[in-house]
Write an enzyme that holds these catalytic residues in place. Sequence first.
Site, PDB file in Angstrom:
ATOM      1  N   LYS A   1      39.340  39.650 -20.630  1.00 12.94           N
ATOM      2  CA  LYS A   1      39.163  39.451 -22.053  1.00 12.94           C
ATOM      3  C   LYS A   1      41.434  40.037 -22.212  1.00 12.94           C
ATOM      4  O   LYS A   1      41.231  39.761 -23.383  1.00 12.94           O
ATOM      5  CB  LYS A   1      38.307  40.721 -22.090  1.00 12.94           C
TER       6      LYS A   1
ATOM      7  N   ASP B   1      28.824  23.273 -20.433  1.00  8.90           N
ATOM      8  CA  ASP B   1      30.367  24.587 -20.058  1.00  8.90           C
ATOM      9  C   ASP B   1      31.556  23.528 -21.007  1.00  8.90           C
ATOM     10  O   ASP B   1      31.801  22.983 -20.848  1.00  8.90           O
ATOM     11  CB  ASP B   1      30.414  23.961 -18.654  1.00  8.90           C
TER      12      ASP B   1
ATOM     13  N   ASP C   1      26.002  25.661 -24.040  1.00 10.03           N
ATOM     14  CA  ASP C   1      25.679  26.938 -23.305  1.00 10.03           C
ATOM     15  C   ASP C   1      25.064  26.182 -22.225  1.00 10.03           C
ATOM     16  O   ASP C   1      24.065  25.375 -22.043  1.00 10.03           O
ATOM     17  CB  ASP C   1      24.302  27.721 -24.250  1.00 10.03           C
TER      18      ASP C   1
ATOM     19  N   LEU D   1      23.365  50.541 -19.179  1.00 11.59           N
ATOM     20  CA  LEU D   1      22.229  51.728 -19.596  1.00 11.59           C
ATOM     21  C   LEU D   1      20.702  51.103 -20.710  1.00 11.59           C
ATOM     22  O   LEU D   1      19.609  52.023 -19.900  1.00 11.59           O
ATOM     23  CB  LEU D   1      22.790  53.034 -20.148  1.00 11.59           C
TER      24      LEU D   1
ATOM     25  N   SER E   1      23.989  29.327 -18.071  1.00 13.45           N
ATOM     26  CA  SER E   1      24.037  30.474 -16.591  1.00 13.45           C
ATOM     27  C   SER E   1      23.171  31.566 -17.193  1.00 13.45           C
ATOM     28  O   SER E   1      23.100  32.542 -15.353  1.00 13.45           O
ATOM     29  CB  SER E   1      25.869  30.113 -16.127  1.00 13.45           C
TER      30      SER E   1
ATOM     31  N   PHE F   1      25.198  58.500 -13.899  1.00 11.67           N
ATOM     32  CA  PHE F   1      26.208  58.496 -12.798  1.00 11.67           C
ATOM     33  C   PHE F   1      27.459  59.766 -13.403  1.00 11.67           C
ATOM     34  O   PHE F   1      28.347  59.349 -14.496  1.00 11.67           O
ATOM     35  CB  PHE F   1      27.067  57.165 -12.794  1.00 11.67           C
TER      36      PHE F   1
ATOM     37  N   ASP G   1      34.266  54.103 -14.843  1.00 15.60           N
ATOM     38  CA  ASP G   1      33.613  54.975 -15.858  1.00 15.60           C
ATOM     39  C   ASP G   1      34.929  55.891 -16.250  1.00 15.60           C
ATOM     40  O   ASP G   1      35.877  56.528 -15.847  1.00 15.60           O
ATOM     41  CB  ASP G   1      32.742  55.223 -15.121  1.00 15.60           C
TER      42      ASP G   1
ATOM     43  N   ASN H   1      29.269  49.057 -27.810  1.00 13.20           N
ATOM     44  CA  ASN H   1      28.301  49.020 -27.154  1.00 13.20           C
ATOM     45  C   ASN H   1      27.495  48.437 -26.823  1.00 13.20           C
ATOM     46  O   ASN H   1      26.487  48.650 -27.531  1.00 13.20           O
ATOM     47  CB  ASN H   1      28.194  49.885 -26.052  1.00 13.20           C
TER      48      ASN H   1
ATOM     49  N   SER I   1      36.584  43.442 -26.563  1.00 10.60           N
ATOM     50  CA  SER I   1      35.739  44.319 -25.839  1.00 10.60           C
ATOM     51  C   SER I   1      36.695  45.638 -26.012  1.00 10.60           C
ATOM     52  O   SER I   1      37.846  45.362 -25.802  1.00 10.60           O
ATOM     53  CB  SER I   1      35.155  43.667 -24.911  1.00 10.60           C
TER      54      SER I   1
ATOM     55  N   TYR J   1      37.132  41.678 -15.119  1.00 11.39           N
ATOM     56  CA  TYR J   1      36.151  40.787 -15.882  1.00 11.39           C
ATOM     57  C   TYR J   1      37.085  41.242 -17.520  1.00 11.39           C
ATOM     58  O   TYR J   1      37.096  40.810 -18.048  1.00 11.39           O
ATOM     59  CB  TYR J   1      34.401  41.417 -16.560  1.00 11.39           C
TER      60      TYR J   1
HETATM   61  P1  NAD Z   1      24.711  37.332 -22.540  1.00 11.49           P
HETATM   62  O1  NAD Z   1      25.425  36.531 -20.953  1.00 11.49           O
HETATM   63  O2  NAD Z   1      23.759  37.473 -22.598  1.00 11.49           O
HETATM   64  O3  NAD Z   1      25.218  35.450 -23.244  1.00 11.49           O
HETATM   65  C1  NAD Z   1      26.587  34.737 -23.044  1.00 11.49           C
HETATM   66  C2  NAD Z   1      26.382  33.802 -22.107  1.00 11.49           C
HETATM   67  O4  NAD Z   1      27.200  32.624 -22.377  1.00 11.49           O
HETATM   68  C3  NAD Z   1      25.592  33.701 -21.818  1.00 11.49           C
HETATM   69  O5  NAD Z   1      23.985  32.392 -22.259  1.00 11.49           O
HETATM   70  C4  NAD Z   1      25.577  32.318 -20.804  1.00 11.49           C
HETATM   71  O6  NAD Z   1      24.425  31.546 -20.473  1.00 11.49           O
HETATM   72  C5  NAD Z   1      26.913  31.507 -21.260  1.00 11.49           C
HETATM   73  N1  NAD Z   1      27.899  30.907 -20.376  1.00 11.49           N
HETATM   74  C6  NAD Z   1      28.149  31.839 -19.938  1.00 11.49           C
HETATM   75  N2  NAD Z   1      29.447  30.783 -19.227  1.00 11.49           N
HETATM   76  C7  NAD Z   1      30.116  29.629 -20.000  1.00 11.49           C
HETATM   77  C8  NAD Z   1      30.571  28.485 -19.967  1.00 11.49           C
HETATM   78  N3  NAD Z   1      31.595  28.305 -18.787  1.00 11.49           N
HETATM   79  N4  NAD Z   1      30.082  27.550 -20.368  1.00 11.49           N
HETATM   80  C9  NAD Z   1      29.187  27.471 -21.669  1.00 11.49           C
HETATM   81  N5  NAD Z   1      27.811  28.766 -21.696  1.00 11.49           N
HETATM   82  C10 NAD Z   1      29.081  30.021 -21.028  1.00 11.49           C
HETATM   83  O7  NAD Z   1      26.299  37.979 -22.901  1.00 11.49           O
HETATM   84  P2  NAD Z   1      26.474  38.855 -23.959  1.00 11.49           P
HETATM   85  O8  NAD Z   1      25.720  40.182 -23.777  1.00 11.49           O
HETATM   86  O9  NAD Z   1      25.972  38.093 -25.478  1.00 11.49           O
HETATM   87  O10 NAD Z   1      27.881  38.487 -23.961  1.00 11.49           O
HETATM   88  C11 NAD Z   1      28.704  37.423 -25.244  1.00 11.49           C
HETATM   89  C12 NAD Z   1      29.975  37.917 -24.670  1.00 11.49           C
HETATM   90  O11 NAD Z   1      30.292  39.166 -26.031  1.00 11.49           O
HETATM   91  C13 NAD Z   1      30.845  37.752 -23.916  1.00 11.49           C
HETATM   92  O12 NAD Z   1      31.949  37.313 -23.730  1.00 11.49           O
HETATM   93  C14 NAD Z   1      31.067  38.839 -23.499  1.00 11.49           C
HETATM   94  O13 NAD Z   1      31.888  39.367 -22.324  1.00 11.49           O
HETATM   95  C15 NAD Z   1      31.017  39.441 -24.322  1.00 11.49           C
HETATM   96  N6  NAD Z   1      30.990  40.636 -24.736  1.00 11.49           N
HETATM   97  C16 NAD Z   1      29.714  41.365 -24.116  1.00 11.49           C
HETATM   98  C17 NAD Z   1      29.421  43.208 -24.236  1.00 11.49           C
HETATM   99  C18 NAD Z   1      28.506  43.876 -24.046  1.00 11.49           C
HETATM  100  O14 NAD Z   1      27.760  44.430 -23.241  1.00 11.49           O
HETATM  101  N7  NAD Z   1      27.015  42.780 -24.073  1.00 11.49           N
HETATM  102  C19 NAD Z   1      30.349  43.738 -24.867  1.00 11.49           C
HETATM  103  C20 NAD Z   1      31.943  43.061 -24.907  1.00 11.49           C
HETATM  104  C21 NAD Z   1      31.751  42.243 -24.625  1.00 11.49           C
HETATM  105  C1  WQD Z   2      27.043  53.796 -20.461  1.00 14.73           C
HETATM  106  C2  WQD Z   2      26.913  54.624 -19.958  1.00 14.73           C
HETATM  107  C3  WQD Z   2      27.720  55.249 -17.666  1.00 14.73           C
HETATM  108  C4  WQD Z   2      23.851  53.149 -15.875  1.00 14.73           C
HETATM  109  C5  WQD Z   2      30.222  48.071 -20.305  1.00 14.73           C
HETATM  110  C6  WQD Z   2      31.733  47.681 -19.862  1.00 14.73           C
HETATM  111  C7  WQD Z   2      32.360  47.295 -20.994  1.00 14.73           C
HETATM  112  C8  WQD Z   2      31.099  46.505 -22.003  1.00 14.73           C
HETATM  113  C9  WQD Z   2      29.974  47.182 -22.334  1.00 14.73           C
HETATM  114  C10 WQD Z   2      31.377  44.204 -22.084  1.00 14.73           C
HETATM  115  C11 WQD Z   2      28.406  55.222 -18.652  1.00 14.73           C
HETATM  116  C12 WQD Z   2      26.778  55.529 -17.972  1.00 14.73           C
HETATM  117  C13 WQD Z   2      24.642  53.368 -17.379  1.00 14.73           C
HETATM  118  C14 WQD Z   2      23.407  53.344 -15.559  1.00 14.73           C
HETATM  119  C15 WQD Z   2      24.458  55.822 -16.214  1.00 14.73           C
HETATM  120  N1  WQD Z   2      30.404  45.108 -21.923  1.00 14.73           N
HETATM  121  N2  WQD Z   2      25.393  54.498 -17.000  1.00 14.73           N
HETATM  122  N3  WQD Z   2      23.507  55.054 -15.357  1.00 14.73           N
HETATM  123  O1  WQD Z   2      30.860  50.899 -18.812  1.00 14.73           O
HETATM  124  O2  WQD Z   2      30.175  51.721 -21.435  1.00 14.73           O
HETATM  125  O3  WQD Z   2      30.475  49.240 -20.868  1.00 14.73           O
HETATM  126  O4  WQD Z   2      29.633  47.747 -20.838  1.00 14.73           O
HETATM  127  O5  WQD Z   2      32.625  44.023 -22.139  1.00 14.73           O
HETATM  128  O6  WQD Z   2      33.433  46.194 -20.376  1.00 14.73           O
HETATM  129  O7  WQD Z   2      32.482  47.923 -18.649  1.00 14.73           O
HETATM  130  O8  WQD Z   2      28.265  50.923 -20.528  1.00 14.73           O
HETATM  131  O9  WQD Z   2      25.843  50.832 -20.417  1.00 14.73           O
HETATM  132  O10 WQD Z   2      27.213  50.594 -18.289  1.00 14.73           O
HETATM  133  O11 WQD Z   2      26.936  52.689 -18.950  1.00 14.73           O
HETATM  134  O12 WQD Z   2      23.979  56.170 -15.826  1.00 14.73           O
HETATM  135  O13 WQD Z   2      22.233  53.177 -14.582  1.00 14.73           O
HETATM  136  O14 WQD Z   2      26.093  55.047 -18.886  1.00 14.73           O
HETATM  137  O15 WQD Z   2      27.675  56.183 -16.329  1.00 14.73           O
HETATM  138  O16 WQD Z   2      28.559  56.255 -19.063  1.00 14.73           O
HETATM  139  P1  WQD Z   2      29.825  50.923 -20.098  1.00 14.73           P
HETATM  140  P2  WQD Z   2      26.768  50.560 -19.409  1.00 14.73           P
END
Ligand code: NAD
Ligand code: WQD
Length: 338
Positions: free
Chosen positions: A153, A58, A31, A200, A34, A218, A295, A179, A124, A149
């Site tokens: 993916k 990285d 990791d 959220l 960042s 929102f 959204d 989520n 995602s 973003y």
């Molecule tokens: P996070 O930011 O907490 O974790 C991602 C980690 O990757 C961080 O620790 C960051 O420092 C590290 N990182 C980023 N770029 C890097 C690089 N180039 N080299 C090495 N390390 C690097 O996010 P998370 O919520 O734990 O998400 C993990 C994965 O799941 C991500 O790929 C994210 O896109 C995906 N994802 C997250 C969500 C969500 O809502 N949290 C939803 C769907 C998919």
């Molecule tokens: C959830 C709901 C908002 C904040 C995002 C990414 C998605 C995935 C998960 C990584 C929605 C509402 C939110 C606030 C609000 N990430 N909301 N006030 O948009 O479903 O998904 O995170 O892959 O790619 O787009 O999640 O938690 O932002 O929103 O009313 O301050 O809450 O409009 O209906 P979302 P979210």
Amino acid sequence: MAILITGGAGYIGSHTVVELLNANKEIVVLDNLSNSSKISLERVEKITGKTVTFYEGDILDRTILQKIFSQHNIESVIHFAGLKAVGESVRKPLHYYQNNITGSITLVEEMLKANVNNLVFSSSATVYGDPEIIPITEDCKVGGTTNPYGTSKFMVERILEDTVNAYPQLSVVILRYFNPVGAHKSGLIGEDPNGIPNNLLPYISQVAVGKLPELSIFGNDYNTPDGTGVRDYIHVVDLAIGHLKALEKHQDDRGYHVYNLGTGIGYSVLDMVKAFEKVNNIKVPYKFVERRAGDIATCYSDPQKAFEKLGWKTEHNLEQMMQDTWNWQKNNPNGYQN
Ligand code: NAD
Ligand code: WQD
């Protein structure tokens, strides 16, 4: 044999490391910190009583990947490393494509050189765009993404599918998360967003702890039961266990495998606010504001495939999501910077 976890210090990564250590797996984390802190891994060690080998570096750096693959007997890679802030990705598309896409390509190239053939990739629900049917099944159309973003993916999924076709020794599992929310029940690890949260539940919990004055909801004119957006919130520990199940099922199972990881239940923004208030006995002031650009009204999964093929289903309900979120937030009001 060990498992390499890229992004393992992050939110979902650290919870997954806990579950893998509990299942007696040997773990190496890469990791660049960042968007995370090394303290998360110290807490993981405290929770499990086991050690994690950590490399600060990285995924774009071939030298460190080569070092890891030569010094450890890696059998599988779980690839969480990536940037995930939707709004930031619109402002910095090249940075997102470079990190998420070039980073993934570099990782897979080095895996192939090192003869490491098992990969689980964090995708995602965002790849479905505005979904054509609800609940969303894995064979729904993908690609209607509305920000860099999401597009990163979608593109990594396609790149991995093409790569599996060209290198049939590979087993690639794509996990499309809905989520993720909540935290480990110990309250030692959880989500620690940088600055003002985009998502959220971190926003709600920062209002509850007094760091932010009120929640802006929102839009209240969506075509949903109460007019606010509906999503499939999944407890991060259930999500973490999904990775273990995916590894167990598809280790050396050549091919390209795609799963939704969600609960199959949709809750509205107001459902979430009310549940947080009730479970934790705390008021969360809110106001309605304009819809947020990009959204959609409703998004929830059909998780049947993961249930049938991986034997996985979610175990944590909405109440536990709220309890564990608050337990983490109130014990760590400034995240890992205490
Ligand atoms: P996070 O930011 O907490 O974790 C991602 C980690 O990757 C961080 O620790 C960051 O420092 C590290 N990182 C980023 N770029 C890097 C690089 N180039 N080299 C090495 N390390 C690097 O996010 P998370 O919520 O734990 O998400 C993990 C994965 O799941 C991500 O790929 C994210 O896109 C995906 N994802 C997250 C969500 C969500 O809502 N949290 C939803 C769907 C998919
Ligand atoms: C959830 C709901 C908002 C904040 C995002 C990414 C998605 C995935 C998960 C990584 C929605 C509402 C939110 C606030 C609000 N990430 N909301 N006030 O948009 O479903 O998904 O995170 O892959 O790619 O787009 O999640 O938690 O932002 O929103 O009313 O301050 O809450 O409009 O209906 P979302 P979210």
